[in-house]
Design an enzyme around this catalytic site. Structure first.
Site, PDB file in Angstrom:
ATOM      1  N   HIS A  60      82.609 100.098  23.482  1.00 54.68           N
ATOM      2  CA  HIS A  60      81.795  99.976  22.272  1.00 54.68           C
ATOM      3  C   HIS A  60      80.377 100.416  22.591  1.00 54.68           C
ATOM      4  CE1 HIS A  60      79.874  98.250  18.724  1.00 54.68           C
ATOM      5  NE2 HIS A  60      81.083  98.343  18.176  1.00 54.68           N
ATOM      6  N   ASP A  76      88.892  96.318  17.179  1.00 56.83           N
ATOM      7  CA  ASP A  76      90.103  97.006  16.748  1.00 56.83           C
ATOM      8  C   ASP A  76      91.308  96.717  17.643  1.00 56.83           C
ATOM      9  OD1 ASP A  76      89.137  98.108  14.450  1.00 56.83           O
ATOM     10  OD2 ASP A  76      88.305  99.848  15.451  1.00 56.83           O
ATOM     11  N   HIS A  95      85.926 105.692  15.410  1.00 53.48           N
ATOM     12  CA  HIS A  95      85.297 104.632  14.602  1.00 53.48           C
ATOM     13  C   HIS A  95      86.430 103.826  13.948  1.00 53.48           C
ATOM     14  CE1 HIS A  95      82.460 102.536  12.188  1.00 53.48           C
ATOM     15  NE2 HIS A  95      82.016 103.492  11.384  1.00 53.48           N
TER      16      HIS A  95
HETATM   17  N1  COA Z   1      89.152 104.371  27.303  1.00 47.91           N
HETATM   18  C1  COA Z   1      88.880 104.952  28.464  1.00 47.91           C
HETATM   19  N2  COA Z   1      87.629 105.237  28.889  1.00 47.91           N
HETATM   20  C2  COA Z   1      86.636 104.920  28.059  1.00 47.91           C
HETATM   21  C3  COA Z   1      86.834 104.307  26.818  1.00 47.91           C
HETATM   22  C4  COA Z   1      88.158 104.026  26.457  1.00 47.91           C
HETATM   23  N3  COA Z   1      88.439 103.441  25.292  1.00 47.91           N
HETATM   24  N4  COA Z   1      85.647 104.103  26.212  1.00 47.91           N
HETATM   25  C5  COA Z   1      84.714 104.574  27.033  1.00 47.91           C
HETATM   26  N5  COA Z   1      85.300 105.065  28.153  1.00 47.91           N
HETATM   27  C6  COA Z   1      84.628 105.646  29.299  1.00 47.91           C
HETATM   28  C7  COA Z   1      83.970 106.963  28.952  1.00 47.91           C
HETATM   29  O1  COA Z   1      84.869 108.030  29.117  1.00 47.91           O
HETATM   30  C8  COA Z   1      82.820 106.979  29.898  1.00 47.91           C
HETATM   31  O2  COA Z   1      83.315 107.335  31.154  1.00 47.91           O
HETATM   32  P1  COA Z   1      82.456 108.284  32.139  1.00 47.91           P
HETATM   33  O3  COA Z   1      81.166 107.530  32.379  1.00 47.91           O
HETATM   34  O4  COA Z   1      83.322 108.421  33.338  1.00 47.91           O
HETATM   35  O5  COA Z   1      82.256 109.553  31.378  1.00 47.91           O
HETATM   36  C9  COA Z   1      82.396 105.517  29.993  1.00 47.91           C
HETATM   37  O6  COA Z   1      83.552 104.768  29.670  1.00 47.91           O
HETATM   38  C10 COA Z   1      81.260 105.151  29.068  1.00 47.91           C
HETATM   39  O7  COA Z   1      81.647 105.405  27.723  1.00 47.91           O
HETATM   40  P2  COA Z   1      80.763 106.140  26.655  1.00 47.91           P
HETATM   41  O8  COA Z   1      81.518 107.322  26.151  1.00 47.91           O
HETATM   42  O9  COA Z   1      79.381 106.350  27.174  1.00 47.91           O
HETATM   43  O10 COA Z   1      80.662 105.050  25.509  1.00 47.91           O
HETATM   44  P3  COA Z   1      80.115 105.332  24.072  1.00 47.91           P
HETATM   45  O11 COA Z   1      79.197 104.207  23.805  1.00 47.91           O
HETATM   46  O12 COA Z   1      79.595 106.704  23.921  1.00 47.91           O
HETATM   47  O13 COA Z   1      81.453 105.273  23.201  1.00 47.91           O
HETATM   48  C11 COA Z   1      83.269 104.499  21.973  1.00 47.91           C
HETATM   49  C12 COA Z   1      81.875 104.164  22.532  1.00 47.91           C
HETATM   50  C13 COA Z   1      83.710 103.360  21.076  1.00 47.91           C
HETATM   51  C14 COA Z   1      83.214 105.793  21.156  1.00 47.91           C
HETATM   52  C15 COA Z   1      84.249 104.691  23.137  1.00 47.91           C
HETATM   53  O14 COA Z   1      84.252 103.517  23.917  1.00 47.91           O
HETATM   54  C16 COA Z   1      85.643 105.036  22.659  1.00 47.91           C
HETATM   55  O15 COA Z   1      85.924 106.199  22.399  1.00 47.91           O
HETATM   56  N6  COA Z   1      86.548 104.025  22.539  1.00 47.91           N
HETATM   57  C17 COA Z   1      87.885 104.248  22.018  1.00 47.91           C
HETATM   58  C18 COA Z   1      87.900 104.328  20.496  1.00 47.91           C
HETATM   59  C19 COA Z   1      87.749 102.979  19.852  1.00 47.91           C
HETATM   60  O16 COA Z   1      88.357 101.987  20.247  1.00 47.91           O
HETATM   61  N7  COA Z   1      86.931 102.947  18.804  1.00 47.91           N
HETATM   62  C20 COA Z   1      86.662 101.743  18.028  1.00 47.91           C
HETATM   63  C21 COA Z   1      85.250 101.319  18.220  1.00 47.91           C
HETATM   64  S1  COA Z   1      84.935  99.751  17.488  1.00 47.91           S
END
Ligand code: COA
Length: 368
Positions: free
Chosen positions: A263, A311, A224
């Site tokens: 996201h 971010d 987050h």
């Molecule tokens: N880097 C690499 N892979 C990523 C990713 C990232 N930043 N964000 C998502 N993915 C991948 C996941 O591993 C998943 O892959 P899979 O289908 O092979 O398992 C796929 O993309 C879908 O992601 P998912 O985990 O379903 O998205 P979510 O909606 O649950 O998660 C976040 C959203 C923000 C938690 C996630 O994108 C993340 O961890 N991002 C990095 C942290 C970040 O930048 N946070 C700030 C948010 S504003």
């Protein structure tokens, strides 16, 4: 005979159970009139596009809108600014607490001070405003005490200029204006994880400081608000686009997250990230560093169809604005707290305890 008596608690629960996706992805859990993402993918605050607000209004005016639902008149706004300024000073006993703990992590220090705050008023909105108004000094003092820097006080009436002064020790109006834009983008985002944590807490009837602390603790996590600190550590070390792409390729091959991408709501474009990207271009021009970030964004989209989130450009932007990295997530909190205040009040006005169920997968029928 009363047939209802024969039904057990468990059976009543089972009849009304609904199984939802993990992480509550795609689940609408309640209504809100504060913010949303519209069908074209724009983030909207109280009916206005957030990026339009950031182009035309000050941080304080947008905060007023978030809190009270309408943009303020000149006189109302002046009263509001005066009030926030009058509440913003952090008393000595809390400064001593910060000195005593000397926390390396500014957000941890903010959490501790928030829980220590003794607030006299019995009015919830007043209590919430007191906390929000003190956040910039709490963040600044926590940061400066850990780094052995002299404390700064500011009597600047404009809220975002005051935040800029307290964060940098400088009074550069142009940079303060750039900071203001990202603070407005950070201010509110409906049921994001920290706001939802605050609403769960508020739904139990707990006091404002406790609910804000639930939100602060949740914001700290790297998935987050904590993401922005990690982004800078990788983004700044690349000399060219190839190095940036190589780093990202390695992480993806090793199934590691690339912070700043993806996201829960924005699956194609994060409007806040695109707005801040444009502001960044105004700030630093089409420089090599800008091109490296742009190349990483393109690569992530081509490889994983993941958009850059706020971010990603935000970390880069804050660095260029002159903010030191330990203050990134704290500044997110300094802005988001106005959203939290509005959500606490909204939950309070039409409360229903938030208490879901779980599907039990543990042992059963064990005998002692
Ligand atoms: N880097 C690499 N892979 C990523 C990713 C990232 N930043 N964000 C998502 N993915 C991948 C996941 O591993 C998943 O892959 P899979 O289908 O092979 O398992 C796929 O993309 C879908 O992601 P998912 O985990 O379903 O998205 P979510 O909606 O649950 O998660 C976040 C959203 C923000 C938690 C996630 O994108 C993340 O961890 N991002 C990095 C942290 C970040 O930048 N946070 C700030 C948010 S504003």
């Amino acid at each position: 005979m009363n047939t209802k008596r024969k039904i057990t608690n468990w059976q009543v629960m089972e009849m009304s159970e609904i199984e939802v996706p993990r992480g509550l992805a795609g689940v609408i859990v309640d209504t809100t009139a504060i913010a949303t993402t519209d069908q074209s993918g724009n983030l909207v605050y109280r009916g206005y596009r957030a990026v339009d607000l950031a182009r035309k209004y000050s941080f304080g005016e947008v905060a007023y809108l978030i809190l009270y639902g309408e943009l303020p008149s000149k006189s109302r706004y002046s009263e509001f600014e005066e009030k926030v300024l009058s509440l913003s000073h952090l008393e000595d006993k809390y400064v001593k607490l910060i000195q005593l703990l000397k926390e390396k992590n500014v957000l941890s220090s903010m959490r501790t001070v928030t829980s220590a705050l003794q607030i006299e008023s019995s009015d919830k909105m007043e209590q919430l405003l007191q906390i929000a108004a003190k956040f910039p000094e709490i963040a600044s003092h926590s940061y400066r005490i850990y780094r052995n820097l002299d404390l700064i006080h500011s009597s600047e009436k404009d809220i975002s200029r005051r935040i800029y002064q307290l964060s940098t020790g400088k009074g550069d109006p142009e940079r303060a204006k750039f900071l203001e834009k990202i603070l407005i983008m950070y201010m509110e985002h409906e049921f994001n994880a920290s706001t939802f944590a605050l609403r769960v807490a508020a739904s139990t009837g707990t006091d404002p400081a406790s609910a804000i602390n639930a939100a602060l603790s949740t914001l700290k996590g790297p998935l987050h608000g904590g993401a922005n600190s990690e982004i800078l550590s990788y983004l700044l070390k690349f000399k060219n686009e190839e190095e940036g792409i190589e780093f990202v390729r390695n992480r993806l091959e090793n199934k590691q997250l690339v912070m700043g991408f993806g996201h829960r709501v924005y699956k194609t474009k994060d409007p806040r990230a695109q707005f801040i990207k444009e502001e960044l271009r105004k700030l630093i021009g089409d420089t090599k560093r800008f091109q490296i970030a742009d190349a990483i964004e393109t690569y992530m989209w081509e490889q994983k169809t993941l958009p850059a989130n706020l971010d990603f450009y935000g970390a880069f932007y804050l660095n260029e604005v002159g903010i030191d990295e330990p203050l990134y997530t704290p500044l997110f909190a300094v802005a988001r707290v106005f959203g939290w205040v509005a959500h606490y009040m909204e939950q309070n006005a039409n409360n229903k305890l938030i208490r879901p169920l779980s599907r039990y997968i543990g042992n059963t029928g064990r005998e002692i």
